[in-house]
Design an enzyme around this catalytic site. Structure first.
Site, PDB file in Angstrom:
ATOM      1  N   SER A  36      68.535  93.478  74.232  1.00 18.29           N
ATOM      2  CA  SER A  36      68.844  93.131  72.838  1.00 18.29           C
ATOM      3  C   SER A  36      68.358  94.228  71.896  1.00 18.29           C
ATOM      4  CB  SER A  36      68.186  91.802  72.465  1.00 18.29           C
ATOM      5  OG  SER A  36      68.715  90.767  73.236  1.00 18.29           O
ATOM      6  N   HIS A  43      72.649  88.994  79.492  1.00 21.96           N
ATOM      7  CA  HIS A  43      72.188  87.595  79.436  1.00 21.96           C
ATOM      8  C   HIS A  43      73.301  86.656  79.914  1.00 21.96           C
ATOM      9  CE1 HIS A  43      69.477  88.929  75.857  1.00 21.96           C
ATOM     10  NE2 HIS A  43      68.690  88.738  76.898  1.00 21.96           N
ATOM     11  N   ARG A  51      65.796  93.601  85.350  1.00 20.60           N
ATOM     12  CA  ARG A  51      66.683  94.768  85.266  1.00 20.60           C
ATOM     13  C   ARG A  51      66.174  95.929  86.092  1.00 20.60           C
ATOM     14  NH1 ARG A  51      66.382  94.721  78.916  1.00 20.60           N
ATOM     15  NH2 ARG A  51      64.285  94.405  79.697  1.00 20.60           N
TER      16      ARG A  51
END
Ligand code: PNS
Length: 160
Positions: free
Chosen positions: A128, A17, A90
Site C-alpha cells: 500500500s 491483498h 511477500r
C-alpha cells in the site's frame, strides 16, 4: 465452521491483498477482512473508505465480509469466533515481523493459529505504501490496485 480473519491496514487495498483474499477464502467457510482503525497511524483513506473499497472489490466472493476493528487482533478474532489469522508473506523481509506478531498473538490466544500465504510473484514487490508513493506523484496505478476502485484512489490524490 472454519472461520478466518485477514487483518491489515489496507490503505488502500492492493491487487496483492485481493489475491490473498481470493485464495484464502477458498480455504475456509468464512473469511472476515478486518481493517485496523489505527489512530496512531495517519492513514490516507479513512477507515470507512477502506472498508467500502474492500467491500466493492470482494462483492463477488460470497463467503467474505469486511469490517473494521480497534485494539488487539486476538480480541477481534475471539469476538468473531475465528480460529485462523491469514497473512501474506511477500519476501524474507516480512518474515521477522510476521513471526513475532503471530507468536505474540499465540501467547495471548493459544487457540488462534496464523496461516501464511506466499504472495503471488506478480505482486511480490507491491505494498500500500508503494501505491501511496506512486499516487502522490501522479503515477499510473492500474497495475497496483483493483480496477473497480481505481477512480476513488485517483480522486483521493486529486483532493490532496
Ligand atoms: O497491513 P498491516 O499494517 O501490515 O497490518 C498490521 C496488523 C493490522 C495486522 C497489525 O498491526 C495488528 O494486528 N494490529 C492490531 C494490534 C495488535 O493486535 N497487535 C499485536 C500483536 S504484535
Amino acid at each position: 465452521m472454519r472461520r478466518a480473519v485477514y487483518p491489515g491496514s489496507f490503505d488502500p487495498v492492493t491487487l496483492g491483498h485481493l489475491d490473498i483474499i481470493r485464495r484464502s477464502s477458498q480455504m475456509v467457510d468464512e473469511l472476515i477482512v478486518g481493517v485496523l482503525n489505527n489512530s496512531s497511524k495517519n492513514p490516507l483513506f479513512s477507515v470507512a473508505e477502506r472498508v467500502k473499497m474492500l467491500e466493492e472489490v470482494t462483492c463477488g466472493l460470497s463467503n467474505v465480509t469486511v469490517c473494521s476493528f480497534d485494539g488487539l487482533l486476538v480480541d477481534f478474532a475471539r469476538q468473531r469466533g475465528a480460529q485462523i489469522v491469514i497473512r501474506g508473506l511477500r519476501a524474507i523481509t516480512d518474515f521477522e515481523y510476521e513471526l513475532q506478531m503471530s507468536q505474540t498473538n499465540r501467547i495471548m490466544c493459544p487457540e488462534l493459529d496464523t496461516i501464511f500465504l506466499t504472495t503471488d510473484l506478480r505482486y511480490a514487490y507491491l505494498s500500500s505504501s508503494t501505491v501511496r508513493e506512486v499516487g502522490r506523484y501522479g503515477g499510473d496505478l492500474s497495475a497496483f490496485v483493483p480496477e473497480r476502485i481505481l477512480g476513488q484512489v485517483y480522486q483521493k490524490f486529486h483532493e490532496k
